[in-house]
Design a protein around this motif. Structure first.
Motif, PDB file in Angstrom:
ATOM      1  N   SER A   3       3.989  12.019 -15.104  1.00 16.96           N
ATOM      2  CA  SER A   3       3.959  11.391 -13.751  1.00 16.96           C
ATOM      3  C   SER A   3       4.970  11.765 -12.687  1.00 16.96           C
ATOM      4  O   SER A   3       4.739  11.646 -11.724  1.00 16.96           O
ATOM      5  CB  SER A   3       4.348   9.903 -14.086  1.00 16.96           C
ATOM      6  N   GLU A   5      -5.973 -10.273  -4.994  1.00 18.58           N
ATOM      7  CA  GLU A   5      -4.964  -9.506  -5.532  1.00 18.58           C
ATOM      8  C   GLU A   5      -3.730 -10.368  -5.682  1.00 18.58           C
ATOM      9  O   GLU A   5      -2.972 -10.479  -6.710  1.00 18.58           O
ATOM     10  CB  GLU A   5      -4.389  -8.097  -5.040  1.00 18.58           C
ATOM     11  N   LYS A  45       1.991  -8.393  -0.975  1.00 16.01           N
ATOM     12  CA  LYS A  45       1.132  -7.134  -0.696  1.00 16.01           C
ATOM     13  C   LYS A  45       1.377  -6.781   0.679  1.00 16.01           C
ATOM     14  O   LYS A  45       1.342  -7.476   1.703  1.00 16.01           O
ATOM     15  CB  LYS A  45      -0.480  -7.076  -1.141  1.00 16.01           C
ATOM     16  N   LYS A  92       8.812   2.479  -0.286  1.00 16.59           N
ATOM     17  CA  LYS A  92       8.951   1.729  -1.829  1.00 16.59           C
ATOM     18  C   LYS A  92       8.778   0.532  -2.004  1.00 16.59           C
ATOM     19  O   LYS A  92       8.496  -0.078  -2.841  1.00 16.59           O
ATOM     20  CB  LYS A  92      10.578   2.243  -2.396  1.00 16.59           C
ATOM     21  N   THR A  96       5.648   0.469  -3.593  1.00 16.51           N
ATOM     22  CA  THR A  96       5.402   1.372  -4.818  1.00 16.51           C
ATOM     23  C   THR A  96       6.427   0.791  -5.973  1.00 16.51           C
ATOM     24  O   THR A  96       6.007   0.947  -6.932  1.00 16.51           O
ATOM     25  CB  THR A  96       5.341   2.724  -4.603  1.00 16.51           C
ATOM     26  N   ASP A  97       7.633   0.488  -5.512  1.00 18.09           N
ATOM     27  CA  ASP A  97       8.637   0.255  -6.476  1.00 18.09           C
ATOM     28  C   ASP A  97       8.321  -0.745  -7.640  1.00 18.09           C
ATOM     29  O   ASP A  97       8.399  -1.960  -7.121  1.00 18.09           O
ATOM     30  CB  ASP A  97      10.026  -0.062  -5.787  1.00 18.09           C
ATOM     31  N   PRO A  98       8.295  -0.505  -8.575  1.00 17.68           N
ATOM     32  CA  PRO A  98       7.675  -1.648  -9.718  1.00 17.68           C
ATOM     33  C   PRO A  98       8.952  -2.687  -9.678  1.00 17.68           C
ATOM     34  O   PRO A  98       8.491  -4.051  -9.903  1.00 17.68           O
ATOM     35  CB  PRO A  98       7.632  -0.998 -11.069  1.00 17.68           C
ATOM     36  N   ALA A  99      10.145  -2.353  -9.802  1.00 13.85           N
ATOM     37  CA  ALA A  99      11.101  -3.370  -9.926  1.00 13.85           C
ATOM     38  C   ALA A  99      11.134  -4.301  -8.608  1.00 13.85           C
ATOM     39  O   ALA A  99      11.462  -5.586  -8.748  1.00 13.85           O
ATOM     40  CB  ALA A  99      12.444  -2.792  -9.953  1.00 13.85           C
ATOM     41  N   ARG A 118       8.653  -4.968  -6.776  1.00 19.09           N
ATOM     42  CA  ARG A 118       7.204  -5.812  -6.855  1.00 19.09           C
ATOM     43  C   ARG A 118       7.450  -6.868  -7.969  1.00 19.09           C
ATOM     44  O   ARG A 118       6.705  -8.107  -7.916  1.00 19.09           O
ATOM     45  CB  ARG A 118       6.116  -4.847  -7.169  1.00 19.09           C
ATOM     46  N   ALA A 119       8.351  -6.548  -8.987  1.00 23.66           N
ATOM     47  CA  ALA A 119       8.433  -7.781  -9.858  1.00 23.66           C
ATOM     48  C   ALA A 119       8.978  -8.868  -9.501  1.00 23.66           C
ATOM     49  O   ALA A 119       8.983  -9.880  -9.912  1.00 23.66           O
ATOM     50  CB  ALA A 119       9.448  -7.181 -10.960  1.00 23.66           C
ATOM     51  N   ASN A 120       9.733  -8.727  -8.223  1.00 22.69           N
ATOM     52  CA  ASN A 120      10.387  -9.946  -7.707  1.00 22.69           C
ATOM     53  C   ASN A 120       9.304 -11.055  -7.006  1.00 22.69           C
ATOM     54  O   ASN A 120       9.659 -12.133  -7.079  1.00 22.69           O
ATOM     55  CB  ASN A 120      11.184  -9.402  -6.180  1.00 22.69           C
ATOM     56  N   ASP A 145       6.579 -12.022  -8.860  1.00 19.22           N
ATOM     57  CA  ASP A 145       5.807 -12.430  -9.986  1.00 19.22           C
ATOM     58  C   ASP A 145       5.974 -13.733 -10.122  1.00 19.22           C
ATOM     59  O   ASP A 145       4.856 -14.452 -10.420  1.00 19.22           O
ATOM     60  CB  ASP A 145       6.196 -11.755 -11.342  1.00 19.22           C
TER      61      ASP A 145
END
Lengths: 221, 236
Positions: free
Chosen positions: A190, B63, B137, B150, B153-156, B158-160, B162
């Protein structure tokens, strides 16, 4: 007098051949020998940033080619009317117009690709390949020759983006234009899709191009 | 091959200076032609872009509201709330999501605010089960590539979203704990958003937009739940 007429026809033929050669040269040199990315190292910002997939690379390449060809065509058309003091401002105005048009076209053709390319579509305005060709070539040459030169450089840029995008997507995601190549068990590298991978891939391509150039120089004529 | 491609031009330095009027007229004419071209391109692509944006919005609603199979857009003017078409004037839009059996899954709300580079436009999904935001989104962004972008794209980061708590207080008129932005890895409460290191302004923009939007919209949504729920039944 008769002698003059006899020599005039070959002269015209030679001039026509020479013009054709020059047009062909204008078209082809940007594709490979003076490739804007791999040889001249221009336009590296979008090359590094948006080439994380084949589709994005192709879209950016085609969008830039469109802007390049149209801008150089117009710059060549107006070159005799634009005062030298405001020529750069006028060129930027022309380039920005076609960037705005390509922005609308891309939104209409593929909204997803437009979103993926994001701010880089607007940033085509400051891509130095475009202003560079407008100032260095289109402002001093005919419309036909400028258009061919721009098309050649556009194709060269698109190819360079594709070279980057294919390597990065295949190694990074295990797919080509979104089509999986290696099955579900493939673990992509990746880093290749991330900005660091772009530098690595560009460096590798530059290494290959420089090696080929050096080998060509060493080869006896 | 050998012939020069750049044709020599008479040196410009020796030419007389151009008058200011000529420069202004030249730029004015080029600007006018540019404007005509841009307006032409805008007008000819407008309808297709609108359709693409509507399709994208519908996909985005699905989504941010998991389990949604259908959406109905409501418009609000003051206290009035009803289903509205695309072009009807309204103060706020609410996109109600329904599952396959017509039950309300949540409300998706669009909000916008100033980001680092330009106006940011986001969509978030409010779940009626947990009274929390269950998805976010970014719809429009011109944030700096590699830094501000970011937020998409930043997974951390985006986890905010959930399960970001936006439950109302006992009176049902205000958010009990308004959303706050905290530094990376310092989130302790479910109403906090962890900022992205290196993209603090964009993170703060998202947090501020959500704080303002939820303060206005969540009490309104809760007060008008009956209308949203009825939409799922008669829309089948």
């Amino acid at each position: 007098m008769a002698n003059d007429t006899a020599t005039a026809t070959p002269d015209i033929a030679i001039a026509a051949t020479s013009a054709r050669d020059e047009n062909l040269e204008a078209l082809t040199r940007g594709i490979w020998r003076e490739n804007p990315v791999f040889v001249m190292l221009l336009g590296n910002c979008p090359t590094l940033a948006v080439t994380n997939s084949v589709i994005n690379s192709l879209a950016m390449g085609l969008a830039t080619t469109f802007v390049l060809v149209m801008s150089c065509m117009i710059v060549a058309m107006i070159r005799d009317f634009v005062p030298k003091e405001v020529r750069i401002a006028c060129y930027i105005l022309v380039i920005a117009t076609f960037v705005t048009i390509v922005d609308y076209l891309l939104q209409a053709i593929s909204f997803d690709v437009h979103r993926a390319l994001g701010a880089f579509i607007s940033l085509i305005v400051v891509n130095c390949i475009i202003l560079g060709r407008a100032e260095a070539f289109a402002s001093k040459n005919s419309v036909l020759k400028s258009s061919l030169d721009a098309l050649g450089f556009g194709i060269g840029f698109t190819l360079a983006c594709l070279f980057m995008g294919v390597v990065r997507e295949v190694i990074g995601a295990g797919s080509f234009a979104g089509i999986p190549l290696f099955g579900p068990d493939f673990a992509g590298w990746s880093i290749m899709i991330l900005p660091g991978g772009a530098f690595f891939v560009l460096g590798s391509w530059l290494l290959l191009f420089n090696w080929l150039a050096a080998r060509r120089k060493r080869r006896p004529a | 091959m050998g012939s020069p491609l750049v044709e020599p031009r008479a040196p410009d330095d020796t030419s007389p200076e151009t008058s200011g009027l000529v420069m202004i007229v030249t730029m004015g004419v080029i600007g006018l032609i540019s404007a005509v071209l841009i307006v032409g391109a805008y007008r000819s692509t407008l309808e297709t872009i609108k359709e693409n944006k509507a399709a994208f919005l519908e996909k985005s609603v699905f989504e941010v509201l998991p389990g949604t199979a259908r959406k109905i857009t409501f418009g609000a003017n003051g206290e009035e709330l009803r289903e509205m078409g695309e072009d009807e004037p309204r103060e706020f839009s609410y996109h109600a999501g329904y599952n396959a059996s017509g039950e309300l899954t949540g409300i998706a709300i669009v909000t916008e605010g100033q980001g680092f580079a330009d106006t940011l436009r986001i969509l978030y999904g409010y779940s009626l089960e947990c009274h929390c935001i269950v998805g976010m989104k970014v719809l429009d962004s011109r944030e700096t590539p590699g830094l501000g972008d970011k937020i998409m794209t930043d997974p951390a980061f985006r986890a905010n979203f959930d399960a970001l708590d936006v439950s109302l207080n006992d009176e049902g008129k205000e958010i009990r704990n308004p959303i706050v932005l905290v530094k990376p890895r310092q989130k302790t409460d479910p109403w906090q958003i962890e900022a992205i290191s290196g993209a603090t302004i964009s993170s703060r923009a998202i947090a501020d937009m959500l704080t303002a939007s939820t303060a206005r919209s969540i009490p309104f949504v809760e007060q008008h739940l009956a209308i949203f729920k009825a939409g799922g039944k008669h829309g089948e």
